[in-house]
Design a protein around this motif. Structure first.
Motif, short mmCIF file in Angstrom:
data_model
loop_
_atom_site.label_atom_id
_atom_site.label_comp_id
_atom_site.label_asym_id
_atom_site.label_seq_id
_atom_site.Cartn_x
_atom_site.Cartn_y
_atom_site.Cartn_z
N GLN A 129 12.93 4.85 -8.76
CA GLN A 129 13.24 4.06 -9.95
C GLN A 129 11.96 3.67 -10.69
OE1 GLN A 129 14.53 -0.13 -9.49
NE2 GLN A 129 14.04 0.08 -7.31
N ILE A 130 10.83 3.82 -10.02
CA ILE A 130 9.54 3.50 -10.62
C ILE A 130 9.12 4.66 -11.52
CG2 ILE A 130 7.11 2.95 -10.15
CD1 ILE A 130 8.10 2.12 -7.28
N LYS A 131 8.75 4.36 -12.75
CA LYS A 131 8.32 5.41 -13.67
C LYS A 131 7.11 6.15 -13.08
CE LYS A 131 9.71 3.11 -17.98
NZ LYS A 131 9.22 2.49 -19.24
N GLY A 132 7.16 7.48 -13.14
CA GLY A 132 6.05 8.28 -12.65
C GLY A 132 6.13 8.63 -11.19
N ILE A 133 7.12 8.09 -10.48
CA ILE A 133 7.29 8.40 -9.06
C ILE A 133 8.53 9.26 -8.89
CG2 ILE A 133 7.68 7.47 -6.75
CD1 ILE A 133 4.88 6.92 -7.89
N GLY A 134 8.31 10.53 -8.59
CA GLY A 134 9.41 11.46 -8.35
C GLY A 134 9.71 11.57 -6.87
N ARG A 135 10.59 12.48 -6.54
CA ARG A 135 11.00 12.62 -5.14
C ARG A 135 9.82 12.96 -4.24
NH1 ARG A 135 15.78 13.37 -2.33
NH2 ARG A 135 15.41 14.22 -0.25
N TRP A 136 8.95 13.88 -4.70
CA TRP A 136 7.81 14.29 -3.87
C TRP A 136 6.92 13.09 -3.54
CZ3 TRP A 136 2.52 14.03 -4.58
CH2 TRP A 136 1.73 14.72 -3.65
N SER A 137 6.58 12.29 -4.54
CA SER A 137 5.72 11.12 -4.32
C SER A 137 6.37 10.14 -3.36
CB SER A 137 5.40 10.42 -5.65
OG SER A 137 4.67 11.27 -6.50
N ALA A 138 7.68 9.95 -3.50
CA ALA A 138 8.40 9.04 -2.61
C ALA A 138 8.39 9.57 -1.18
CB ALA A 138 9.83 8.85 -3.10
N GLU A 139 8.63 10.86 -1.02
CA GLU A 139 8.63 11.46 0.32
C GLU A 139 7.26 11.34 0.98
OE1 GLU A 139 12.03 14.95 -0.12
OE2 GLU A 139 9.99 15.34 -0.82
N ILE A 140 6.21 11.59 0.20
CA ILE A 140 4.85 11.50 0.74
C ILE A 140 4.54 10.06 1.17
CG2 ILE A 140 2.40 11.71 0.17
CD1 ILE A 140 3.90 14.38 0.61
N TYR A 141 4.94 9.10 0.35
CA TYR A 141 4.72 7.69 0.72
C TYR A 141 5.43 7.37 2.03
CZ TYR A 141 4.80 2.66 0.86
OH TYR A 141 4.66 1.36 1.29
N LEU A 142 6.69 7.74 2.13
CA LEU A 142 7.48 7.40 3.32
C LEU A 142 6.94 8.09 4.57
CD1 LEU A 142 11.03 7.50 1.71
CD2 LEU A 142 9.78 5.46 2.45
N LEU A 143 6.35 9.27 4.40
CA LEU A 143 5.78 9.99 5.54
C LEU A 143 4.41 9.43 5.91
CD1 LEU A 143 5.74 12.30 7.59
CD2 LEU A 143 4.95 13.83 5.76
N PHE A 144 3.52 9.31 4.94
CA PHE A 144 2.13 8.93 5.23
C PHE A 144 1.97 7.44 5.48
CE2 PHE A 144 0.03 12.64 2.68
CZ PHE A 144 0.60 13.54 3.55
N ALA A 145 2.72 6.60 4.77
CA ALA A 145 2.55 5.15 4.90
C ALA A 145 3.51 4.54 5.92
CB ALA A 145 2.74 4.48 3.54
N GLU A 146 4.77 4.96 5.89
CA GLU A 146 5.75 4.36 6.80
C GLU A 146 5.98 5.17 8.07
OE1 GLU A 146 9.38 2.92 5.20
OE2 GLU A 146 8.31 1.32 4.14
N GLY A 147 5.48 6.40 8.09
CA GLY A 147 5.64 7.21 9.29
C GLY A 147 7.07 7.60 9.57
N ARG A 148 7.84 7.82 8.51
CA ARG A 148 9.23 8.26 8.71
C ARG A 148 9.21 9.72 9.13
NH1 ARG A 148 13.55 4.93 5.19
NH2 ARG A 148 12.32 3.03 4.84
N GLY A 149 9.62 9.96 10.35
CA GLY A 149 9.37 11.23 11.00
C GLY A 149 10.19 12.41 10.53
N ASP A 150 11.20 12.19 9.68
CA ASP A 150 12.03 13.31 9.26
C ASP A 150 11.85 13.66 7.79
OD1 ASP A 150 13.70 15.28 10.30
OD2 ASP A 150 15.52 14.31 9.57
#
Length: 205
Positions: A129-150
């Motif tokens: 919902q944040i302008k400029g943040i697409g699916r790829w950026s969201a996935e990278i954040y969740l993987l690199f920052a939150e360590g979501r393993g899937d």
């Protein structure tokens, strides 16, 4: 935090045990290093700053931004600066719009990085919902920052090419094909995403 070395190795080993080609690639290139970023809005802000520019240019802009706002700047600090001040840090009109959208949402409590939904797709929906943040950026954040393993950023060209090399495919798979090929690797697709980047950058494959 992101996936630790132990979790990363465990995930890759799990997939390698069922995929001989993954096991063969692992023998040739070894385990990748973890990719870990801090949680919070700054990691996404840095993603916005780095869009469509070189790593060197992105680093320069970020350093200027920290020099202007301070290393521990809050969203309110950025919102308090005018266009020309942020432009002097290297932020284009579009990037300023994206950065302000992010900071406004955080300030208003519309995005709480300490309480993102546990469901991965719901978390992606909230971040995009944040302008400029697409699916790829969201996935990278969740993987690199939150360590979501899937997390499996199937739209990433390096993931696709790394997968082609690992599985010895005749051509780079499409995003849809990349998702399908990794379905059986759940819940370890995050570790495999990092492994595909490692394979992509390794001349041994």
């Amino acid at each position: 935090m992101g996936l630790s070395q132990a979790r990363l190795n465990e995930g890759i080993d799990h997939v390698a045990a069922q995929e001989p080609k993954v096991a063969a690639a692992l023998d040739r290139v070894g385990y990748p290093e973890p990719r870990i970023r801090e949680t919070g809005y700054k990691t996404l802000l840095r993603t916005i700053v780095g869009q469509q520019v070189s790593v060197a240019a992105a680093t320069s802009m970020w350093n200027k931004l920290e020099a202007e706002l301070g290393e521990d700047f809050t969203p309110a600090c950025l919102l308090g600066r005018d266009f020309d001040t942020l432009r002097a840090c290297g932020l284009s009109r579009q990037k300023q719009g994206y950065a302000r959208s992010l900071c406004e949402l955080v300030t208003a409590g519309a995005v709480d990085f300490d309480a993102l939904p546990a469901d991965d797709e719901e978390a992606i929906a909230e971040l995009t919902q944040i302008k400029g943040i697409g699916r790829w950026s969201a996935e990278i954040y969740l993987l690199f920052a939150e360590g979501r393993g899937d997390m499996w950023p199937a739209g990433d060209l390096a993931v696709q090419e790394g997968l082609r090399r690992i599985l010895d495919l005749s051509e780079r798979p499409s995003e849809k094909e990349t998702r399908a090929l990794a379905e059986g690797w759940s819940p370890h697709r995050g570790a495999m995403a990092i492994f595909t980047w490692h394979a992509y950058a390794n001349p041994a494959l």
